[in-house]
Write an enzyme that holds these catalytic residues in place. Structure first.
Site, PDB file in Angstrom:
ATOM      1  N   LYS A 177     -29.397 124.908 -31.797  1.00 48.16           N
ATOM      2  CA  LYS A 177     -28.363 124.542 -30.825  1.00 48.16           C
ATOM      3  C   LYS A 177     -28.698 123.137 -30.317  1.00 48.16           C
ATOM      4  CE  LYS A 177     -26.774 124.084 -26.815  1.00 48.16           C
ATOM      5  NZ  LYS A 177     -26.245 122.761 -26.406  1.00 48.16           N
ATOM      6  N   SER A 231     -34.496 119.552 -19.342  1.00 54.36           N
ATOM      7  CA  SER A 231     -34.883 119.351 -17.944  1.00 54.36           C
ATOM      8  C   SER A 231     -35.758 120.502 -17.445  1.00 54.36           C
ATOM      9  CB  SER A 231     -33.640 119.244 -17.071  1.00 54.36           C
ATOM     10  OG  SER A 231     -33.031 120.518 -16.957  1.00 54.36           O
ATOM     11  N   GLY A 235     -35.294 124.481 -17.984  1.00 54.92           N
ATOM     12  CA  GLY A 235     -36.473 125.148 -18.539  1.00 54.92           C
ATOM     13  C   GLY A 235     -36.896 126.343 -17.703  1.00 54.92           C
ATOM     14  N   GLU A 252     -40.746 122.083 -23.199  1.00 49.77           N
ATOM     15  CA  GLU A 252     -41.140 120.671 -23.081  1.00 49.77           C
ATOM     16  C   GLU A 252     -40.148 120.035 -22.126  1.00 49.77           C
ATOM     17  OE1 GLU A 252     -43.681 118.311 -23.139  1.00 49.77           O
ATOM     18  OE2 GLU A 252     -44.008 119.729 -24.762  1.00 49.77           O
ATOM     19  N   CYS A 286     -38.783 111.587 -22.241  1.00 47.34           N
ATOM     20  CA  CYS A 286     -39.734 112.361 -21.424  1.00 47.34           C
ATOM     21  C   CYS A 286     -40.973 111.528 -21.191  1.00 47.34           C
ATOM     22  CB  CYS A 286     -40.162 113.642 -22.111  1.00 47.34           C
ATOM     23  SG  CYS A 286     -38.893 114.434 -23.027  1.00 47.34           S
ATOM     24  N   GLU A 387     -38.173 112.686 -11.604  1.00 56.21           N
ATOM     25  CA  GLU A 387     -37.752 112.100 -12.883  1.00 56.21           C
ATOM     26  C   GLU A 387     -36.325 111.574 -12.756  1.00 56.21           C
ATOM     27  OE1 GLU A 387     -37.163 114.644 -16.427  1.00 56.21           O
ATOM     28  OE2 GLU A 387     -38.388 113.165 -17.486  1.00 56.21           O
TER      29      GLU A 387
HETATM   30  C1  UN1 Z   1     -39.547 112.300 -25.704  1.00 54.70           C
HETATM   31  O1  UN1 Z   1     -39.863 111.436 -24.924  1.00 54.70           O
HETATM   32  O2  UN1 Z   1     -38.690 113.121 -25.402  1.00 54.70           O
HETATM   33  O3  UN1 Z   1     -44.043 109.062 -28.496  1.00 54.70           O
HETATM   34  C2  UN1 Z   1     -40.136 112.375 -27.055  1.00 54.70           C
HETATM   35  C3  UN1 Z   1     -42.966 109.244 -28.072  1.00 54.70           C
HETATM   36  C4  UN1 Z   1     -41.828 109.592 -29.017  1.00 54.70           C
HETATM   37  C5  UN1 Z   1     -41.267 110.935 -28.756  1.00 54.70           C
HETATM   38  C6  UN1 Z   1     -40.868 111.124 -27.346  1.00 54.70           C
HETATM   39  N1  UN1 Z   1     -42.308 109.506 -30.361  1.00 54.70           N
HETATM   40  O4  UN1 Z   1     -42.814 109.127 -26.889  1.00 54.70           O
END
Ligand code: UN1
Length: 499
Positions: A177, A231, A235, A252, A286, A387
């Protein structure tokens, strides 16, 4: 103008329309009037059909030798390589980041494919000595079942591959999804898996909204494994359901990642790092650098360097040569950034550069926001704690490394951190004490590689990792085997010293 193409789900071995009959428009965030395609707004019935078919796929795929499963992933890597440029362009059009970054995103998928292919020949268990004579003790990995994968918009290829490829090599079937913002890249990934020879019922693609499709997948009793990136708020909901239903779950989620710059750092290097970390992917990672923690001795000079450079970044369509920073993903994302800029001001921080919507020539129809740097930020301010997921950097001044580490650790998240220094002692102290899943020395907060575990501590995750070898633990069940060939009853713990 030709009307946009209508895309379909991939369920039970066929490309099909959703049971709801409804579709949503996929738009270009750099030019919102441009509709790129219409995609299924699926319902719970579509999820139910997908899961039923995936169960059948699982029955056969789980019995296919893992090295042969790995060979499919090898071909996936080849096909992704052959189509890298084309996929990158599709991705930039639907989510906005610049072409170099979307090509990197596809490359991360290629790396993950080749790594997974090899893991098909290595899905190690352990053989260890038994405490009893004439007895063997060992473990091996078993596939689990149908894995439900729910993925975000910011790495439309890399993150699905982090989840799907190890899940498949371990012998599971997948119901996928993808985020509503990036359905086209997801469609291409599924096309490639099929072309590479994956049995059609082993992969199912169900488009639609998280509250409907994601929810139905998480709640479905025949989906024992869920992997979610998104988020922290969503999560928590996913975690609540999975806890109630005793599902295996990998989460994550958010980050509030800091780059620390000490007084002995190479400031030019640190500058390149922070620009890439904070404003790459328009801050929508992230792992984005959203805090810059600077030693007082170099603070004013370094902040001035950062602001001068941030103010010169070129905003635009990610497909155009010369663009440094693309748009935010949609209107709500930009509103959230605007709100946080107002919050930062009201908390007493200073907008040193940016702080406004960018609506110059060619930008008015997209969700552009100027790279923004807040100075005078103190620990505990909301712009220092929460964030934002946009091109906003909060600068905190500190007097030494201990204080920098304390500031870094003083947030609820713990994904990545970075330290720029020439001091080996300080670097090792930071590597030990920074409370994150990933720490970079003299490199920005982003830069994860496919063959190393990826993930964070505290509220960033729930203890699992993506990527690397650890993810193979997540997608397999460890079974223990004891073989006693002594020909008599040997009681563990009781007969151990008797013989
Ligand atoms: C993310 O930030 O959601 O090293 C993944 C990194 C990327 C992947 C990030 N290769 O930050």
């Amino acid at each position: 103008m030709t009307s946009p193409r209508t895309f379909q789900n991939f369920i039970a071995g066929s490309w099909v329309a959703p049971s709801t009959g409804d579709h949503f428009a996929n738009r270009n965030p750099a030019r919102w009037s441009e509709v790129l395609g219409r995609f299924p707004s699926s319902g719970p019935d579509d999820v139910a059909r997908a899961v039923a078919s995936a169960r059948e796929g699982f029955a056969r795929w789980s019995r296919t030798p893992a090295p042969l499963r790995g060979e499919v992933l090898k071909r996936v890597g080849d096909l992704l390589s052959a189509r890298k440029g084309e996929i990158a362009a599709v991705m930039t059009r639907e989510m906005g980041k610049v072409l170099a970054e979307t090509a990197g995103d596809v490359q991360e998928g290629i790396d993950t494919a080749y790594y997974a292919a090899v893991e098909g020949r290595r899905l190690f268990g352990n053989t260890v000595p038994s405490e009893l004579r004439n007895k063997w003790a060992m473990t091996y990995r078993r596939p689990i079942g149908v894995a439900g994968l729910i993925t975000p918009f910011n790495f439309p290829m890399a993150i699905p591959t982090w989840k799907a490829f190890p899940a498949l090599v371990c012998g599971n079937a997948v119901v996928f999804k993808p985020a509503e913002d990036v359905p086209h890249t997801a469609t291409i990934l599924v096309e490639i898996l099929l072309e590479a020879g994956l049995p059609p019922d082993v992969i199912q693609l169900v488009h639609g909204r998280g509250e409907v499709v994601g929810k139905a997948l998480v709640e479905h009793p025949d989906v024992p494994v869920i992997s979610f990136t998104g988020s922290t708020a969503t999560g928590s909901l996913v975690g609540g359901t999975c806890g109630r239903l005793h599902k295996r779950l990998s989460l994550e989620m958010g980050g509030k990642n800091a780059q620390i710059v000490m007084d002995d750092a190479d400031l030019d290097l640190a500058l390149e790092g922070v620009l890439w970390g904070a404003f790459g992917t328009t801050g929508q990672r992230c792992t984005a650098t959203s805090r810059l923690i600077v030693h007082a001795k170099v603070h004013d000079r370094f902040v001035q360097m950062v602001c001068a450079a941030a103010g010169k970044l070129t905003l635009g369509d990610g497909l155009a040569a010369g663009t440094d920073v693309g748009p935010l993903i949609h209107e709500d994302a930009r509103k959230k950034v605007e709100e946080y800029v107002a919050i930062g001001r009201s908390e007493g921080a200073t907008v040193a550069v940016g702080g406004t919507i960018a609506d110059g020539p060619g930008l008015a129809d997209g969700w552009f926001f100027r790279p923004t740097v807040f100075t005078g930020v103190t620990p505990g301010m909301r712009i220092e704690q929460e964030e934002i997921f946009g091109p906003v950097l909060s600068v905190v001044k500190v007097n030494d490394l201990d204080e920098a580490i304390a500031v870094n650790n003083g947030v609820k998240y713990g994904l990545s951190s970075s330290l720029y220094t020439r001091d080996v002692r300080g670097a090792f102290q930071a590597m030990t004490d920074l409370d994150n899943g990933i720490t970079y020395i003299n490199a920005p907060t982003i830069g994860a590689e496919a063959h190393l575990p990826f993930g964070g501590v505290k509220q960033t995750g729930n203890g699992h990792r993506e990527g690397g070898w650890e993810v193979y633990d997540f997608y397999s069940e460890t079974k223990v085997l004891y073989v006693d060939y002594s020909g008599k009853l040997q009681r563990a713990q009781i007969d151990t010293h008797g013989g």
